[in-house]
Enzyme design. Structure first.
Site, PDB file in Angstrom:
ATOM      1  CB  SER A  39      -2.828  -1.804  -1.924  1.00 22.12           C
ATOM      2  OG  SER A  39      -2.765  -2.486  -3.068  1.00 22.12           O
ATOM      3  CD  GLU A  61       6.647  -4.001  -0.161  1.00 22.78           C
ATOM      4  OE1 GLU A  61       6.010  -2.570  -0.106  1.00 22.78           O
ATOM      5  OE2 GLU A  61       7.372  -4.174  -0.971  1.00 22.78           O
ATOM      6  CG  ASN A 106       9.661   0.889  -4.200  1.00 22.69           C
ATOM      7  OD1 ASN A 106      10.357   1.329  -4.974  1.00 22.69           O
ATOM      8  ND2 ASN A 106       9.531  -0.248  -4.010  1.00 22.69           N
TER       9      ASN A 106
HETATM   10  P1  13P Z   1       2.020  -0.094  -3.557  1.00 20.88           P
HETATM   11  O1  13P Z   1       1.736   0.622  -2.584  1.00 20.88           O
HETATM   12  O2  13P Z   1       1.743   0.527  -5.106  1.00 20.88           O
HETATM   13  O3  13P Z   1       0.808  -1.295  -3.624  1.00 20.88           O
HETATM   14  O4  13P Z   1       3.412  -0.829  -3.706  1.00 20.88           O
HETATM   15  C1  13P Z   1       3.761  -1.458  -2.751  1.00 20.88           C
HETATM   16  C2  13P Z   1       5.421  -1.610  -2.979  1.00 20.88           C
HETATM   17  O5  13P Z   1       5.841  -2.485  -3.484  1.00 20.88           O
HETATM   18  C3  13P Z   1       6.234  -0.929  -1.956  1.00 20.88           C
HETATM   19  O6  13P Z   1       7.331  -1.384  -2.278  1.00 20.88           O
END
Ligand code: 13P
Length: 256
Positions: free
Chosen positions: A213, A167, A10
């Site tokens: 993350s 998430e 993303n």
């Molecule tokens: P990060 O991997 O930067 O924490 O973001 C996760 C995310 O929101 C993917 O949609």
């Protein structure tokens, strides 16, 4: 039946069109594998150059959002037909950032999920709790509610094709990855919820990702869990490290 791992990036609001082409050219050889479905969800303006740059590779291009109407007076929005016209197959729906900053609700998420299926686009349906909700012990209740509303009026055949991304909001962009146990517990609960809604067949085939993350060092353990079928990756999707995340099976013992 084995579920094929799906690793999606993303990009959020990063990468100009020319930077997008450069990044795809860098990542193309690093993510070349048939073992995993690889999707880059990119900003709307990057979609066409990204499709062009990814041509002939295993990279599939997805969108980060889509509106639930066919066309009309919705300034600034992208319609499903605009996405399918250029060959987009995936769209992220209901990311927590869209819920927080752009007033997305479970109801708009549901409308978008239904519209995506109507157009043959696979939605990557996002859910996830806040830190407060986790501390209050209501994580599973909250996620179940998000999933039940997101899937209202979605048929079993459609549900089987969906991707769900779990998430936890407190893990997004914070470097605080959920523990493997936390991630597996919630992904298993999501699968259970799908079983209740659609039966065991749908629960068996639907793919559930973890996001928050994810890094080259955490991917292998997370993606090897019984109910975790890959990841939705933010920051690390913009770096060569994404190649290691996609090829997580070969990078199991990487230590940093
Ligand atoms: P990060 O991997 O930067 O924490 O973001 C996760 C995310 O929101 C993917 O949609």
């Amino acid at each position: 039946m084995a579920r094929k791992t799906i690793v999606a990036g993303n990009w959020k609001m990063n990468m100009t069109p020319s930077q997008a082409v450069e990044l795809i050219n860098t990542l193309k050889p690093l993510v070349a594998t048939d073992a995993v479905d690889v999707v880059f969800c990119v900003p709307a303006i990057d979609i066409i150059p990204a499709l062009e740059a990814a041509k002939g590779s295993n990279i599939q291009i997805g969108a980060e959002n889509m509106y639930y109407e066919e066309s009309g007076a919705y300034t600034g929005e992208i319609s499903p037909a605009m996405l399918t016209d250029v060959g987009v197959k995936y769209v992220i729906i209901g990311h927590s950032e869209r819920r927080e900053y752009f007033a997305e609700t479970d109801e708009t998420v549901n409308k978008k999920v239904l519209k995506a299926f109507e157009h043959g686009i696979t939605p990557i349906v996002c859910c996830g709790e806040t830190l407060t909700q986790r501390e209050q012990g209501v994580t599973i209740d909250f996620i179940r509610q998000q999933i039940k509303i997101a899937f209202l009026n979605v048929t079993e055949d459609q549900a089987k094709k969906a991707v769900i991304a779990y998430e936890p909001i407190w893990a997004i962009g914070t470097g605080k990855v959920a523990t493997t146990e936390q991630a597996q517990e919630v992904c298993a609960a999501i699968r259970e919820c799908i079983a209740e809604l659609y039966g065991d067949d749908a629960a068996e085939v639907i793919r559930i990702q973890y996001g928050g993350s994810v890094s080259a060092s955490s991917a292998a353990e997370l993606f090897s869990q019984k109910d975790i079928d890959g990841g939705l990756v933010g920051g690390a999707a913009l770096k060569p490290d994404f190649g290691k995340i996609v090829n997580y099976k070969d990078f199991k013992v990487v230590e940093y």
